[in-house]
Scaffold this motif. Structure first.
Motif, PDB file in Angstrom:
ATOM      1  N   SER A  86     -20.179 -25.066  -5.202  1.00  0.00           N
ATOM      2  CA  SER A  86     -20.956 -24.761  -6.275  1.00  0.00           C
ATOM      3  C   SER A  86     -21.199 -23.415  -6.275  1.00  0.00           C
ATOM      4  CB  SER A  86     -22.263 -25.550  -5.972  1.00  0.00           C
ATOM      5  OG  SER A  86     -22.917 -24.841  -4.934  1.00  0.00           O
ATOM      6  N   ILE A  87     -21.572 -23.133  -7.495  1.00  0.00           N
ATOM      7  CA  ILE A  87     -21.883 -21.482  -7.895  1.00  0.00           C
ATOM      8  C   ILE A  87     -23.255 -21.620  -8.797  1.00  0.00           C
ATOM      9  CG2 ILE A  87     -21.029 -19.422  -8.676  1.00  0.00           C
ATOM     10  CD1 ILE A  87     -18.251 -20.463  -8.199  1.00  0.00           C
ATOM     11  N   VAL A  88     -24.167 -21.068  -8.406  1.00  0.00           N
ATOM     12  CA  VAL A  88     -25.475 -20.959  -9.282  1.00  0.00           C
ATOM     13  C   VAL A  88     -25.671 -19.660  -9.524  1.00  0.00           C
ATOM     14  CG1 VAL A  88     -27.677 -21.249  -9.474  1.00  0.00           C
ATOM     15  CG2 VAL A  88     -26.248 -22.855  -8.076  1.00  0.00           C
ATOM     16  N   GLY A  89     -25.789 -19.299 -11.210  1.00  0.00           N
ATOM     17  CA  GLY A  89     -25.802 -17.938 -11.650  1.00  0.00           C
ATOM     18  C   GLY A  89     -24.281 -17.502 -12.338  1.00  0.00           C
ATOM     19  N   ALA A  90     -24.727 -16.551 -12.940  1.00  0.00           N
ATOM     20  CA  ALA A  90     -23.448 -15.807 -13.570  1.00  0.00           C
ATOM     21  C   ALA A  90     -22.651 -15.039 -12.574  1.00  0.00           C
ATOM     22  CB  ALA A  90     -23.970 -14.920 -14.802  1.00  0.00           C
ATOM     23  N   ARG A  91     -21.160 -15.120 -12.516  1.00  0.00           N
ATOM     24  CA  ARG A  91     -20.612 -14.502 -11.429  1.00  0.00           C
ATOM     25  C   ARG A  91     -19.176 -13.591 -12.441  1.00  0.00           C
ATOM     26  NH1 ARG A  91     -24.442 -15.509  -9.060  1.00  0.00           N
ATOM     27  NH2 ARG A  91     -24.619 -16.403  -7.197  1.00  0.00           N
ATOM     28  N   PRO A  92     -18.612 -12.536 -11.791  1.00  0.00           N
ATOM     29  CA  PRO A  92     -17.449 -12.312 -12.488  1.00  0.00           C
ATOM     30  C   PRO A  92     -16.389 -13.103 -12.301  1.00  0.00           C
ATOM     31  CG  PRO A  92     -18.505 -10.348 -10.688  1.00  0.00           C
ATOM     32  CD  PRO A  92     -19.077 -11.917 -10.784  1.00  0.00           C
ATOM     33  N   LYS A  93     -15.707 -12.994 -13.293  1.00  0.00           N
ATOM     34  CA  LYS A  93     -14.343 -13.762 -13.218  1.00  0.00           C
ATOM     35  C   LYS A  93     -13.860 -13.935 -12.076  1.00  0.00           C
ATOM     36  CE  LYS A  93     -10.592 -13.915 -16.187  1.00  0.00           C
ATOM     37  NZ  LYS A  93      -9.877 -13.468 -17.650  1.00  0.00           N
ATOM     38  N   ASN A  94     -13.237 -12.750 -11.385  1.00  0.00           N
ATOM     39  CA  ASN A  94     -12.740 -12.786 -10.118  1.00  0.00           C
ATOM     40  C   ASN A  94     -13.091 -13.606  -9.382  1.00  0.00           C
ATOM     41  OD1 ASN A  94      -9.940 -11.939  -8.953  1.00  0.00           O
ATOM     42  ND2 ASN A  94     -11.231 -10.508  -7.617  1.00  0.00           N
ATOM     43  N   HIS A  95     -14.609 -13.557  -9.127  1.00  0.00           N
ATOM     44  CA  HIS A  95     -15.289 -14.235  -8.048  1.00  0.00           C
ATOM     45  C   HIS A  95     -15.179 -15.807  -8.253  1.00  0.00           C
ATOM     46  CE1 HIS A  95     -18.929 -15.304  -5.463  1.00  0.00           C
ATOM     47  NE2 HIS A  95     -18.752 -16.321  -6.353  1.00  0.00           N
ATOM     48  N   LEU A  96     -15.295 -16.171  -9.682  1.00  0.00           N
ATOM     49  CA  LEU A  96     -15.056 -17.602 -10.068  1.00  0.00           C
ATOM     50  C   LEU A  96     -13.659 -17.937  -9.725  1.00  0.00           C
ATOM     51  CD1 LEU A  96     -16.830 -17.503 -13.658  1.00  0.00           C
ATOM     52  CD2 LEU A  96     -17.725 -18.315 -11.223  1.00  0.00           C
ATOM     53  N   ARG A  97     -12.772 -17.345  -9.982  1.00  0.00           N
ATOM     54  CA  ARG A  97     -11.367 -17.538  -9.781  1.00  0.00           C
ATOM     55  C   ARG A  97     -10.966 -17.733  -8.311  1.00  0.00           C
ATOM     56  NH1 ARG A  97      -9.235 -13.094 -11.346  1.00  0.00           N
ATOM     57  NH2 ARG A  97      -8.618 -13.704 -13.493  1.00  0.00           N
ATOM     58  N   LEU A  98     -11.465 -16.935  -7.542  1.00  0.00           N
ATOM     59  CA  LEU A  98     -11.172 -17.023  -5.955  1.00  0.00           C
ATOM     60  C   LEU A  98     -11.893 -18.318  -5.576  1.00  0.00           C
ATOM     61  CD1 LEU A  98     -11.666 -13.200  -4.890  1.00  0.00           C
ATOM     62  CD2 LEU A  98      -9.537 -14.781  -4.968  1.00  0.00           C
ATOM     63  N   ALA A  99     -13.079 -18.581  -6.031  1.00  0.00           N
ATOM     64  CA  ALA A  99     -13.937 -19.726  -5.515  1.00  0.00           C
ATOM     65  C   ALA A  99     -13.263 -21.292  -6.053  1.00  0.00           C
ATOM     66  CB  ALA A  99     -15.364 -19.413  -6.108  1.00  0.00           C
ATOM     67  N   PHE A 100     -12.609 -20.985  -7.170  1.00  0.00           N
ATOM     68  CA  PHE A 100     -11.860 -22.377  -7.605  1.00  0.00           C
ATOM     69  C   PHE A 100     -10.829 -22.664  -6.805  1.00  0.00           C
ATOM     70  CE2 PHE A 100     -14.334 -21.342 -11.821  1.00  0.00           C
ATOM     71  CZ  PHE A 100     -15.491 -22.094 -11.152  1.00  0.00           C
ATOM     72  N   ALA A 101      -9.735 -21.399  -6.469  1.00  0.00           N
ATOM     73  CA  ALA A 101      -8.549 -21.526  -6.025  1.00  0.00           C
ATOM     74  C   ALA A 101      -8.646 -22.365  -4.570  1.00  0.00           C
ATOM     75  CB  ALA A 101      -8.020 -20.132  -6.115  1.00  0.00           C
ATOM     76  N   ARG A 102      -9.857 -21.924  -3.742  1.00  0.00           N
ATOM     77  CA  ARG A 102     -10.005 -22.766  -2.710  1.00  0.00           C
ATOM     78  C   ARG A 102      -9.948 -24.227  -2.723  1.00  0.00           C
ATOM     79  NH1 ARG A 102     -15.094 -19.714  -2.109  1.00  0.00           N
ATOM     80  NH2 ARG A 102     -14.255 -17.559  -1.883  1.00  0.00           N
ATOM     81  N   HIS A 103     -10.161 -24.806  -3.830  1.00  0.00           N
ATOM     82  CA  HIS A 103     -10.181 -26.322  -3.895  1.00  0.00           C
ATOM     83  C   HIS A 103      -8.805 -26.804  -4.511  1.00  0.00           C
ATOM     84  CE1 HIS A 103     -14.392 -26.233  -2.947  1.00  0.00           C
ATOM     85  NE2 HIS A 103     -14.284 -25.136  -3.760  1.00  0.00           N
ATOM     86  N   LEU A 104      -7.863 -25.819  -4.690  1.00  0.00           N
ATOM     87  CA  LEU A 104      -6.550 -26.412  -5.044  1.00  0.00           C
ATOM     88  C   LEU A 104      -5.619 -26.753  -3.965  1.00  0.00           C
ATOM     89  CD1 LEU A 104      -6.000 -23.881  -7.928  1.00  0.00           C
ATOM     90  CD2 LEU A 104      -6.976 -26.254  -8.195  1.00  0.00           C
ATOM     91  N   ASP A 105      -4.637 -27.753  -4.056  1.00  0.00           N
ATOM     92  CA  ASP A 105      -3.738 -27.846  -3.192  1.00  0.00           C
ATOM     93  C   ASP A 105      -2.767 -26.850  -2.898  1.00  0.00           C
ATOM     94  OD1 ASP A 105      -4.793 -30.467  -2.538  1.00  0.00           O
ATOM     95  OD2 ASP A 105      -3.417 -31.395  -3.934  1.00  0.00           O
ATOM     96  N   THR A 106      -2.457 -26.249  -1.876  1.00  0.00           N
ATOM     97  CA  THR A 106      -1.567 -25.287  -1.722  1.00  0.00           C
ATOM     98  C   THR A 106       0.082 -25.617  -1.427  1.00  0.00           C
ATOM     99  OG1 THR A 106      -2.107 -25.061   0.650  1.00  0.00           O
ATOM    100  CG2 THR A 106      -3.280 -23.505  -0.891  1.00  0.00           C
TER     101      THR A 106
END
Length: 106
Positions: A86-106
């Motif tokens: 989860s992410i609460v509050g506005a964040r820079p795009k790069n922060h969101l990118r990194l946070a979401f990438a952690r949940h992808l199969d590598t």
């Protein structure tokens, strides 16, 4: 970005075959505008590996309540039908990118 509702949430998010980011937002939330723009761009970047959907909290109070969303914007990442991040509050795009990438199969 696809809009989800209380009625479509289970089929669209919980039964998804890939990670899903749910953007909980409202019309009256100025930070939600920038966040939604970032999320739309990230949805294109991630393509088929990640789905990004938006849920209007005012129009869909049941799902909002069920996941304890108290502040906007809130983004919940679902993997296998469960909240995985989860992410609460506005964040820079790069922060969101990194946070979401952690949940992808590598």
């Amino acid at each position: 970005m696809t809009a989800v509702t209380d009625a479509t949430f289970a089929d669209t998010v919980l039964a998804a075959d890939r990670p899903v980011v749910v953007d909980f937002w409202a019309d009256w939330c100025p930070p939600c505008v920038g966040t939604s723009r970032h999320l739309a761009e990230l949805a294109e970047e991630f393509g088929d590996r990640l789905r990004v959907v938006a849920l209007d909290t005012d129009a869909n109070p049941d799902t909002t309540r069920a996941y304890g969303v108290m502040s906007l914007p809130t983004m919940l990442v679902f993997v296998g039908g469960q909240v995985a991040g989860s992410i609460v509050g506005a964040r820079p795009k790069n922060h969101l990118r990194l946070a979401f990438a952690r949940h992808l199969d590598t």
